[in-house]
Design an enzyme around this catalytic site. Sequence first.
Site, PDB file in Angstrom:
ATOM      1  N   GLU A  93     -21.155  49.748  17.353  1.00 43.36           N
ATOM      2  CA  GLU A  93     -21.234  48.607  18.262  1.00 43.36           C
ATOM      3  C   GLU A  93     -21.054  49.026  19.717  1.00 43.36           C
ATOM      4  OE1 GLU A  93     -19.904  44.969  15.397  1.00 43.36           O
ATOM      5  OE2 GLU A  93     -18.369  45.843  16.653  1.00 43.36           O
ATOM      6  N   CYS A 106     -19.386  48.880  27.250  1.00 45.30           N
ATOM      7  CA  CYS A 106     -18.405  49.691  26.507  1.00 45.30           C
ATOM      8  C   CYS A 106     -19.144  50.332  25.332  1.00 45.30           C
ATOM      9  CB  CYS A 106     -17.286  48.776  26.032  1.00 45.30           C
ATOM     10  SG  CYS A 106     -16.096  49.604  24.978  1.00 45.30           S
ATOM     11  N   CYS A 113     -13.137  56.003  13.222  1.00 47.73           N
ATOM     12  CA  CYS A 113     -12.214  56.835  14.004  1.00 47.73           C
ATOM     13  C   CYS A 113     -11.107  57.317  13.074  1.00 47.73           C
ATOM     14  CB  CYS A 113     -11.619  56.026  15.157  1.00 47.73           C
ATOM     15  SG  CYS A 113     -10.524  57.016  16.200  1.00 47.73           S
ATOM     16  N   CYS A 117      -4.921  54.145  14.903  1.00 44.09           N
ATOM     17  CA  CYS A 117      -3.975  53.336  15.682  1.00 44.09           C
ATOM     18  C   CYS A 117      -3.757  52.043  14.905  1.00 44.09           C
ATOM     19  CB  CYS A 117      -4.534  53.049  17.075  1.00 44.09           C
ATOM     20  SG  CYS A 117      -4.847  54.559  18.017  1.00 44.09           S
ATOM     21  N   CYS A 120      -5.766  48.756  15.497  1.00 42.21           N
ATOM     22  CA  CYS A 120      -7.202  48.917  15.718  1.00 42.21           C
ATOM     23  C   CYS A 120      -8.023  48.769  14.438  1.00 42.21           C
ATOM     24  CB  CYS A 120      -7.447  50.299  16.321  1.00 42.21           C
ATOM     25  SG  CYS A 120      -9.180  50.658  16.536  1.00 42.21           S
ATOM     26  N   CYS A 333     -10.972  45.475  22.538  1.00 44.28           N
ATOM     27  CA  CYS A 333     -10.600  46.845  22.199  1.00 44.28           C
ATOM     28  C   CYS A 333     -10.057  46.930  20.773  1.00 44.28           C
ATOM     29  CB  CYS A 333      -9.527  47.300  23.186  1.00 44.28           C
ATOM     30  SG  CYS A 333      -8.845  48.884  22.789  1.00 44.28           S
TER      31      CYS A 333
HETATM   32  S1  SF4 Z   1      -7.797  52.531  19.358  1.00 42.90           S
HETATM   33 FE1  SF4 Z   1      -9.055  52.685  17.502  1.00 42.90          FE
HETATM   34  S2  SF4 Z   1     -10.939  53.712  18.160  1.00 42.90           S
HETATM   35 FE2  SF4 Z   1      -9.384  54.054  19.775  1.00 42.90          FE
HETATM   36  S3  SF4 Z   1      -8.417  56.024  19.208  1.00 42.90           S
HETATM   37 FE3  SF4 Z   1      -7.170  54.410  18.249  1.00 42.90          FE
HETATM   38  S4  SF4 Z   1      -8.042  54.213  16.171  1.00 42.90           S
HETATM   39 FE4  SF4 Z   1      -9.537  55.301  17.387  1.00 42.90          FE
END
Ligand code: SF4
Length: 345
Positions: A93, A106, A113, A117, A120, A333
Site C-alpha cells: 500500500e 507515503c 515487516c 512493533c 503496528c 502509520c
Molecule cells: S512500525 Fe510497523 S512497518 Fe514500521 S518498523 Fe515497526 S513493524 Fe515495521
Amino acid sequence: MKKTNLKSLSRQELDQLIADIDEKSFRAGQIWSWIYQKNVTSFNRMSNISQSLRTKLDRMAFISSLKLIHKTVSLRSNTEKFLWELEDGFRIESVYIPEGKRRTLCISSQVGCGLQCRFCATGSMGFRRNLETEEITDQVLSTYREMGEKPTNIVVMGMGEPFLNFDNVLKALVIINHSDGLAIGHRKITISTAGIIPQLIRYMKESHPFRLAVSLNATTDAQRTRLMPINKKYPLHQLLQTARTYTQKTKKRITFEYVLFKGINDTQADANRLLKLLKGMPCKVNLIAYNPTANPFKTPDEDTIHHFAETIRPLCAPVTMRLSKGDDIQAACGQLAIANRRKKP
Ligand code: SF4
C-alpha cells in the site's frame, strides 16, 4: 533472453545499456524522460525514438507498472490509500496525503515487516520480502498517473523497515530525485527508520542527502522494548548517541517521530525524560496521537497531548502535533495492508 526492466536501472545503468546496443548516448536521456517525466510504460508511445530502436527495445526490455487493486478515499480528510498488486501476487500500500500545496506520498519498502512493533498492523503480518527498486519508484509513478498530479513530498514510512532494504530503497530515492526525471528535491524526501544502528551509520558515512526520521516512541529501554522489540538489539541510548553523531557529522537535523499511547508514554515523566534525552540535538519532534486498531493501545486525550508538547517546547526544536490522517481508512502509520494481504499464489 530475459528481458530487462528499464525501471530497475539507475540513470548510469541505462546509459550503459544504450551504449551496449550501439545507440547514441542521447537516446538514454530520451527514454529516461519518457519513463519518469511522461510516465509511459510502452515503447510505442516514445514518439521521438525511431521505430527500429523501439522494436529493438521491445525485444530486450520492458517497463513495469503496478496493478491497482483498490483505492480508498477518507471521508474525514482527502487522504487516499492505494492497494497495489505486485507481479508475484503480493500486495502493498501507499498513502497519498494532500495538505494545501503539499501532496505527500507515503510509500512502502517491504512486503510486511519483520520488526513486529506491537502497535503496528504491518508488523503483525511478518516479513515476506524486500521490494525491488522498480516496485518502490512505481508507487510514485502509479500514484502520479492515478491522481493526475505529481506528489511533492515522499516519505518512506509505509510497510517495512527501509534500512533493512537499504540498497533498493536508496537506489529508488536517487531515481525519484533525479533532475531529468521526477525531480522531487532531496529535502522533500524523508526516509524513516525504527533505529537500525549499523545502517544509520552507513547512511551517514555514504552522505545521502535525504531527510532522516527516527521512530522513537519511548523514553526508557523497558518502555521502548515493549513497544518496539528491535530496541533489545539497538537500545535507546545507543540509538540516540548515533543520532547525535549523525547531526554533528552531517550538520543536518533529525526528525523524531513519537506516537503517543494513552497511559504508556504520554505522562509528565515521559515528557521530562524526552526533553532531557534530546537536549542540545538539532532535531524536530513529530508528536502523533495513536490511532486505535485491533490491538490494546488507546489514544491520549487532547489535553494530555497539548501538555506533553508544552513540556518539550524548551528543546527549541520545532514540535509538530498531528492526529493521524486517514484513520477512517486504516491509512495511518502501522495500519497498512493487514486487511488486504494475499499470500504468494
Ligand atoms: S512500525 Fe510497523 S512497518 Fe514500521 S518498523 Fe515497526 S513493524 Fe515495521
